[in-house]
Design an enzyme around this catalytic site. Structure first.
Site, PDB file in Angstrom:
ATOM      1  N   GLU A 170       0.742  -1.294  -0.177  1.00 48.62           N
ATOM      2  CA  GLU A 170       0.257   0.057   0.005  1.00 48.62           C
ATOM      3  C   GLU A 170       0.982   1.211   0.034  1.00 48.62           C
ATOM      4  OE1 GLU A 170      -3.443   2.556   2.418  1.00 48.62           O
ATOM      5  OE2 GLU A 170      -2.976   0.521   3.145  1.00 48.62           O
ATOM      6  N   LYS A 302      -7.733 -15.566  15.854  1.00 48.07           N
ATOM      7  CA  LYS A 302      -7.945 -15.059  14.548  1.00 48.07           C
ATOM      8  C   LYS A 302      -9.491 -14.655  14.403  1.00 48.07           C
ATOM      9  CE  LYS A 302      -3.914 -17.564  13.370  1.00 48.07           C
ATOM     10  NZ  LYS A 302      -3.193 -18.631  12.678  1.00 48.07           N
ATOM     11  N   ASP A 378       2.466 -14.156  12.638  1.00 51.37           N
ATOM     12  CA  ASP A 378       1.292 -14.873  11.849  1.00 51.37           C
ATOM     13  C   ASP A 378       0.437 -13.729  11.468  1.00 51.37           C
ATOM     14  OD1 ASP A 378      -1.128 -16.044  11.112  1.00 51.37           O
ATOM     15  OD2 ASP A 378      -0.819 -17.727  12.683  1.00 51.37           O
ATOM     16  N   HIS A 476      -2.598   9.794  -1.643  1.00 53.43           N
ATOM     17  CA  HIS A 476      -2.895   8.574  -2.155  1.00 53.43           C
ATOM     18  C   HIS A 476      -2.666   8.381  -3.629  1.00 53.43           C
ATOM     19  CE1 HIS A 476      -3.798   6.680   1.506  1.00 53.43           C
ATOM     20  NE2 HIS A 476      -3.786   5.439   0.951  1.00 53.43           N
TER      21      HIS A 476
END
Ligand code: ADP
Length: 491
Positions: A170, A302, A378, A476
């Site tokens: 990004e 998660k 992770d 951006h």
């Protein structure tokens, strides 16, 4: 050169001399001249030829491990690939069969190409230690994905400077965190506190009745039984130490949330092993208990859950900084007042309207995930690790800005999992938290958690400022969308 010139002149003189034609056998003087001539030519040729040969020779092999030597097709490759393609040899058995992880990956890749009719040339193969990932990180490898790593900082946190590695695609993200770090450093730095360090695992146990489930709950939660249960749990590792067991009931199902410290490891394997020990012990008193699953989702791993948000999971950290009003103006290009209002309306009220669960922030997940990938965490645990409430207040008579991030569930380790891989280990090393901390086990992982929170603080500050100043879309467009034709580049 001198010898060549002299001997050449001498020879010419001899050949042109009317009375003394060069004839065989040569006389002593002629013989000496010819030997001189030939010797000079050979010597000069060797001077030219040796550097030329060096320049054309392949470059000296870099210091590579045997596993990285260029591949030459081995005898039997063709048969093995054909066996994988036909299904006679399961692809997942290649490593065990060949006892050579790199060769196994190479042949699997070739079999994949033949089976699918599609190549994976763009997927890099060289540069990965296939032995290191076996039984640790990834099964059935065929290559690896490249991700750029940028560095934001220095982040001035608790009096020390950190250069923060971030793996991301990004555009704008690293630049934004970098700007936040600059504002923090110009204001004297950020400070953090680790509130808790407790990884959790919650098995689900079914009992014949709700009454029996309640009895097991009372037994497990009774303070008198804790020592015995902890002794069982702690047998599994030098580092895992049971802290508590919190139970919840759903009819005759009992969910037991075990929490423990795990040293420098993120700790999921460690806590699971400890839980298994305790379950074995409990069976002595409750032979009618049925372990449905070692994980009953009350852990919660998660998944976005209230239990993690309220109780915490992994490392719970709070991090704060007071940003000078002048820095808000000069670095962040906005005002304290605008930032405070934006935080209330967006991060607090807006997230409440959306029904957020721990999502009272602007983009904590962006920073958490980029840091997680770079340092071998992770990445799926970004779900709960990104839970964060960002608070902004005007202080010092409204002149300065107090900003804090409170993150209850940062799940990180500096040993185990993906942290062992070369590139991830290099990023941990950059932060000074690589591997096990021998003087104080657990200190590296705790420090990493505070760096995560400090980086989130920088990211929150910068994005909120960009929004307050109306710069988000502009920046951006500059960093996140190049002038390339995106559709063309993708095709
Ligand atoms: P996880 O539980 O995060 O999946 P593992 O338990 O699989 O990690 O890996 C951690 C391993 O590293 C264990 O075998 C543990 O004994 C070892 N270890 C060595 N030093 C440390 C340390 N300082 N903290 C935690 N574990 C350590």
């Amino acid at each position: 050169m001198a010898s060549l010139l002299l001997s050449s002149c001498n020879l010419l003189r001899l050949c042109s001399h009317r009375d003394r034609h060069l004839s065989f056998p040569l006389g002593g003087r002629e013989f000496a001249t010819v030997v001189c001539q030939l010797g000079s030519v050979v010597y000069l040729l060797s001077l030219i030829a040796i550097p030329l040969a060096h320049s054309q020779a392949p470059p000296a092999a870099p210091n590579i491990t045997p596993a990285q030597k260029p591949d030459r097709p081995d005898d039997g490759d063709e048969e093995i690939v054909a066996a994988v393609v036909s299904g006679a040899l399961p692809s997942h058995r290649l490593e065990a069969q060949l006892k050579d992880c790199r060769r196994a990956a190479r042949l699997r890749r070739e079999a994949l190409r033949r089976i699918t009719g599609r190549g994976v040339e763009g997927l890099p193969f060289d540069g990965m230690d296939y032995q290191a990932i076996l039984g640790q990180c990834c099964e059935m490898p065929v290559g690896f994905v490249q991700l750029p790593v940028g560095v934001a900082g220095p982040l001035l946190l608790d009096g020390r400077h950190y250069h923060v590695p971030m793996a991301t695609t990004e555009g704008c993200l690293v630049a934004s965190v970098n700007r936040g770090c600059r504002a923090i450093a110009a204001s004297g730095g950020a400070a953090s506190v680790l509130l808790r360090d407790a990884m959790s695992r919650a098995p689900v146990i079914k009992l014949p009745s709700a009454k029996r489930a309640a009895e097991l709950k009372m037994f497990v939660e009774a303070p008198d039984n804790f020592q015995a249960l902890a002794a069982e749990f702690n047998k599994s590792s030098r580092f895992g130490r049971l802290q508590g067991i919190q139970c919840a009931l759903a009819g005759r199902n009992l969910y037991m949330r075990f929490t423990c410290s795990t040293g420098d490891a993120m700790g999921m394997n460690m806590v699971s092993k400890g839980v298994e020990n305790v379950l074995g012990y409990l069976l002595n008193n409750f032979p009618d208990m049925d372990v449905i699953s070692i994980s009953g989702n009350y852990c919660s791993d998660k998944k976005p859950t209230a239990v993690n948000w309220i109780e915490g999971r992994g490392k719970s950290v709070v991090c704060e900084a007071t940003i000078k009003g002048s820095v808000v103006q000069s670095v962040l290009k906005t005002t304290v007042e605008k930032l405070v209002e934006l935080n209330i309306v967006k991060n607090l009220a807006g997230s409440a309207v959306a029904g957020a669960l721990g999502g009272f922030n602007a983009h904590a997940s962006n920073i958490v995930t980029a840091l997680f990938i770079a340092t071998g965490q992770d990445p799926a645990q970004n779900v709960e690790s990104s839970q964060c409430i960002t608070m902004l207040e005007a202080v010092n008579e409204g002149n300065d800005l107090h900003i804090s991030v409170t993150m209850p569930s940062i799940e990180v380790g500096t040993i185990g999992g993906g942290t062992c891989l070369a590139s991830q280990s290099a990023c941990l090393n950059l932060l000074g938290v690589k591997g096990s901390n021998h003087e104080s086990p657990g200190a590296n992982a705790k420090l990493l958690a505070t760096i995560v929170a400090g980086s989130v603080l920088a990211g929150e500050l910068s994005l909120l400022a960009a929004l307050a100043a109306g710069q988000l879309v502009k920046s951006h467009m500059k960093y996140n969308r190049s002038s390339k034709d995106v559709a063309k580049a993708a095709s």
